[in-house]
Write a protein that holds these residues in place. Structure first.
Motif, short mmCIF file in Angstrom:
data_model
loop_
_atom_site.label_atom_id
_atom_site.label_comp_id
_atom_site.label_asym_id
_atom_site.label_seq_id
_atom_site.Cartn_x
_atom_site.Cartn_y
_atom_site.Cartn_z
N UNK A 44 -16.25 -42.44 2.54
CA UNK A 44 -17.42 -42.36 1.67
C UNK A 44 -18.23 -41.16 2.14
N UNK A 45 -18.43 -40.21 1.27
CA UNK A 45 -19.15 -38.98 1.60
C UNK A 45 -18.54 -38.27 2.81
N UNK A 46 -17.23 -38.23 2.88
CA UNK A 46 -16.55 -37.50 3.94
C UNK A 46 -16.48 -38.19 5.28
N UNK A 47 -16.87 -39.44 5.36
CA UNK A 47 -16.88 -40.17 6.63
C UNK A 47 -16.26 -41.55 6.40
N UNK A 48 -15.46 -41.99 7.36
CA UNK A 48 -14.79 -43.27 7.17
C UNK A 48 -15.80 -44.42 7.24
N UNK A 49 -15.44 -45.51 6.58
CA UNK A 49 -16.29 -46.69 6.56
C UNK A 49 -16.48 -47.24 7.97
N UNK A 50 -15.47 -47.09 8.81
CA UNK A 50 -15.57 -47.54 10.20
C UNK A 50 -16.67 -46.78 10.94
N UNK A 51 -16.79 -45.49 10.71
CA UNK A 51 -17.86 -44.71 11.34
C UNK A 51 -19.23 -45.17 10.88
N UNK A 52 -19.36 -45.50 9.59
CA UNK A 52 -20.63 -46.03 9.10
C UNK A 52 -20.98 -47.34 9.78
N UNK A 53 -19.98 -48.19 10.01
CA UNK A 53 -20.23 -49.45 10.71
C UNK A 53 -20.70 -49.19 12.13
N UNK A 55 -22.30 -46.53 13.20
CA UNK A 55 -23.65 -45.99 13.13
C UNK A 55 -24.66 -47.11 12.89
N UNK A 56 -24.35 -48.02 11.97
CA UNK A 56 -25.26 -49.13 11.67
C UNK A 56 -25.43 -50.04 12.88
N UNK A 57 -24.32 -50.36 13.57
CA UNK A 57 -24.42 -51.22 14.75
C UNK A 57 -25.20 -50.54 15.88
N UNK A 58 -25.06 -49.23 16.00
CA UNK A 58 -25.83 -48.50 17.01
C UNK A 58 -27.32 -48.51 16.70
N UNK A 59 -27.66 -48.36 15.43
CA UNK A 59 -29.08 -48.42 15.04
C UNK A 59 -29.63 -49.82 15.26
N UNK A 60 -28.82 -50.85 14.98
CA UNK A 60 -29.25 -52.23 15.23
C UNK A 60 -29.51 -52.44 16.71
N UNK A 61 -28.62 -51.93 17.57
CA UNK A 61 -28.84 -52.07 19.01
C UNK A 61 -30.08 -51.32 19.46
N UNK A 62 -30.28 -50.12 18.94
CA UNK A 62 -31.47 -49.35 19.32
C UNK A 62 -32.74 -50.07 18.90
N UNK A 95 -28.76 -38.35 12.58
CA UNK A 95 -27.35 -38.65 12.27
C UNK A 95 -26.92 -37.90 11.02
N UNK A 96 -27.74 -37.91 9.98
CA UNK A 96 -27.41 -37.20 8.75
C UNK A 96 -27.29 -35.70 9.00
N UNK A 97 -28.18 -35.14 9.81
CA UNK A 97 -28.14 -33.73 10.12
C UNK A 97 -26.87 -33.37 10.90
#
Length: 118
Positions: A44-53, A55-62, A95-97
């Motif tokens: 999705x948008x050049x990045x695998x769904x696994x990478x999005x997961x 990123x989301x889990x890292x933000x949740x931990x932070x 992350x987007x940058x």
């Protein structure tokens, strides 16, 4: 008598934070080792769904680290959201940058005569 109630043990709180952080980290590690095909090869948008997961889990931990160790759960709602909201926005922006610039550099080296030097 009043001094006894003023100091209480945070052992249960510490173990709760430890278990939650360990579970989220365990999910990240297991997903990183297994790399399910259904998540790894869906882009999705050049990045695998696994990478999005990840990123989301890292933000949740932070966010949970801020919530537990910066004691944001004891603050007023407006202050909590002003701290957590700004930091979450900055993390997502960074992350987007990084992803946008990384994709640009990949495309430049992939489609040009220049060779990878790094």
């Amino acid at each position: 008598m009043a001094a006894e109630g003023a100091h209480h043990s945070n052992t249960k709180r510490i173990w709760t934070v430890f278990v939650i952080m360990s579970l989220v980290t365990l999910v990240e590690v297991v997903l990183g080792i297994i790399k399910p095909e259904s998540l790894h090869h869906v882009h999705i948008f050049g990045l695998s769904l696994l990478n999005y997961i990840f990123i989301i889990l890292t933000i949740v931990k932070a966010y949970y680290i801020m919530w537990a160790f910066m004691h944001l759960e004891q603050e007023k709602s407006a202050f909590r959201w002003s701290v957590a909201g700004i930091l979450t926005f900055l993390c997502v922006y960074l992350i987007a940058l990084v992803l946008t610039e990384g994709n640009y550099i990949y495309e430049v080296f992939h489609n040009s005569q220049y060779k990878w030097i790094f």
